[in-house]
Design an enzyme around this catalytic site. Structure first.
Site, PDB file in Angstrom:
ATOM      1  N   ILE A   1       0.984  -1.046   0.127  1.00 33.53           N
ATOM      2  CA  ILE A   1      -0.090   0.108  -0.144  1.00 33.53           C
ATOM      3  C   ILE A   1       1.089   1.121  -0.038  1.00 33.53           C
ATOM      4  O   ILE A   1       1.884   1.262   0.654  1.00 33.53           O
ATOM      5  CB  ILE A   1      -0.894  -0.049   1.331  1.00 33.53           C
ATOM      6  CG1 ILE A   1      -1.805   1.174   1.409  1.00 33.53           C
ATOM      7  CG2 ILE A   1      -0.035  -0.144   2.498  1.00 33.53           C
ATOM      8  CD1 ILE A   1      -2.744   1.199   2.508  1.00 33.53           C
ATOM      9  N   SER A   2       0.519   2.185  -0.767  1.00 28.71           N
ATOM     10  CA  SER A   2       1.527   3.432  -0.905  1.00 28.71           C
ATOM     11  C   SER A   2       1.629   4.064   0.376  1.00 28.71           C
ATOM     12  O   SER A   2       0.621   4.060   1.130  1.00 28.71           O
ATOM     13  CB  SER A   2       1.194   4.447  -2.063  1.00 28.71           C
ATOM     14  OG  SER A   2       1.236   3.637  -3.368  1.00 28.71           O
ATOM     15  N   GLN A   3       2.574   5.051   0.477  1.00 24.41           N
ATOM     16  CA  GLN A   3       3.003   5.791   1.457  1.00 24.41           C
ATOM     17  C   GLN A   3       1.699   6.839   1.458  1.00 24.41           C
ATOM     18  O   GLN A   3       1.191   7.336   0.369  1.00 24.41           O
ATOM     19  CB  GLN A   3       4.200   6.619   1.064  1.00 24.41           C
ATOM     20  CG  GLN A   3       4.741   7.694   1.826  1.00 24.41           C
ATOM     21  CD  GLN A   3       5.799   8.298   1.578  1.00 24.41           C
ATOM     22  OE1 GLN A   3       6.344   8.066   0.180  1.00 24.41           O
ATOM     23  NE2 GLN A   3       6.443   9.202   2.237  1.00 24.41           N
TER      24      GLN A   3
END
Ligand code: SAH
Length: 239
Positions: free
Chosen positions: A84-86
Site C-alpha cells: 500500500i503506498s505511502q
C-alpha cells in the site's frame, strides 16, 4: 446509571489512539506536501482530501500485524508481494485527480482497499478492478466492513479498464505499467483526468494525464515514484 457505561471498552480506546495517530499522519502529509511543492506544482493538498484522510481508518486496510504502523508516512506490505503506498503519495494522487461528487471514478489495483475508501468518501460511485482474486475479496470485505456501499468490484486485468461502465471522468492506477495502457486512455472522458505511475522499473514517474474538452490528451510529469508493476497480457490473464 450503570457504572460499566462510563468505562471505555478496549476497542473504543484503541480507536481513540488510532484517531490521534491519524491526525498526526495528516499533519505529516501537509508538511511533506510543502517540502515537495516545487516538484508537484501544488502548494498544498486540498482540504476535502485531507479531511477524507482524517476519516478513513487506514489501520483497517492493512494486515493486522501492520496496524501499529498504519499511520506512519510509509508504504506497507499488504500480502501477495504487494504494498500500500505511502500516505503522502496517496494524498497527492487523490488530490491531483480533483474529484467531484458527480464524477464516475475508475481505480485500477484495489489491493486491500485503502485508496478505494478515500475515493468512496469523495464521490458517489467508484469502480475498482484488481487482478489478484485473494486481494480483491479481502479488499471488498474490508470496505463493506467500514460501511462503504458505493463501490463496484471486478476481478480481472485492469489494464483493459472496465469498458462496460466507462467512459470515466477520473481514472487512478496504483501499479505502474511501462506505458499507459491504450484502453485506459480510450475510457477517459473529455475533461477527464488520469493519475498513473509509469516507466521502467527504476525510472517511474507519476503522471497526470488530462483529456481536454476537445479530446486532445496532455501529460504532465510529477515526482519520481516506485510502484509495483501493473501486470498485463498473459501474465494478468494467468492470475
Ligand atoms: N491501492 C491499493 C494498493 C495497491 S498495490 C491500496 O490502497 O491498498 C497495487 C495493486 O495493483 C496490487 O494489489 C496488484 O495486485 C494490482 N494490480 C497489478 N496489476 C494489475 C492489473 N493488471 N489489473 C488490476 N490490478 C492490478
Amino acid at each position: 446509571m450503570e457504572a460499566g457505561r462510563l468505562t471505555m471498552t478496549e476497542a473504543e480506546g484503541r480507536e481513540d489512539a488510532f484517531a490521534v495517530l491519524r491526525r498526526a499522519m495528516v499533519e505529516q502529509i501537509e508538511r511533506h506536501a510543502d517540502r515537495v511543492a516545487d516538484r508537484t506544482g501544488r502548494a498544498a493538498i486540498s482540504n476535502p482530501v485531507l479531511e477524507a484522510m482524517g476519516r478513513v481508518p487506514r489501520h483497517a486496510f492493512v494486515p493486522v500485524e501492520m496496524a501499529p504502523y498504519a499511520y506512519l508516512d510509509r508504504p506497507l506490505p499488504i500480502g501477495s508481494g504487494k504494498t500500500i503506498s505511502q500516505p503522502f503519495i496517496v494524498a497527492l494522487m487523490t488530490d491531483l485527480l480533483g474529484i467531484g461528487r458527480e464524477h464516475r471514478v475508475l481505480e485500477i489495483g484495489t489491493g486491500l482497499g485503502y485508496q478505494t475508501a478515500l475515493l468512496a468518501e469523495l464521490t458517489a460511485e467508484v469502480f475498482t478492478v484488481e487482478v489478484i482474486g485473494e486481494l480483491a475479496r479481502d479488499g471488498r470485505r474490508r470496505l463493506a466492513g467500514q460501511g462503504y456501499a458505493n463501490v463496484s468490484f471486478r476481478i480481472g486485468d485492469g489494464s483493459l479498464g472496465w469498458p462496460e461502465h466507462g467512459p470515466f471522468d477520473r481514472i487512478i492506477v496504483t501499479a505502474a505499467p511501462d506505458l499507459i495502457p491504450p484502453a485506459l486512455l480510450q475510457q477517459l472522458k473529455p475533461d477527464g483526468r488520469m493519475v498513473i505511475p509509469a516507466g521502467l522499473e527504476d525510472d517511474q514517474r507519476l503522471l497526470l494525464v488530462t483529456r481536454e474538452a476537445g479530446g486532445r490528451l496532455q501529460t504532465a510529469e510529477m515526482l519520481p515514484v516506485r510502484f509495483s508493476r501493473l501486470m498485463s497480457g498473459a501474465e494478468a490473464a494467468d492470475m
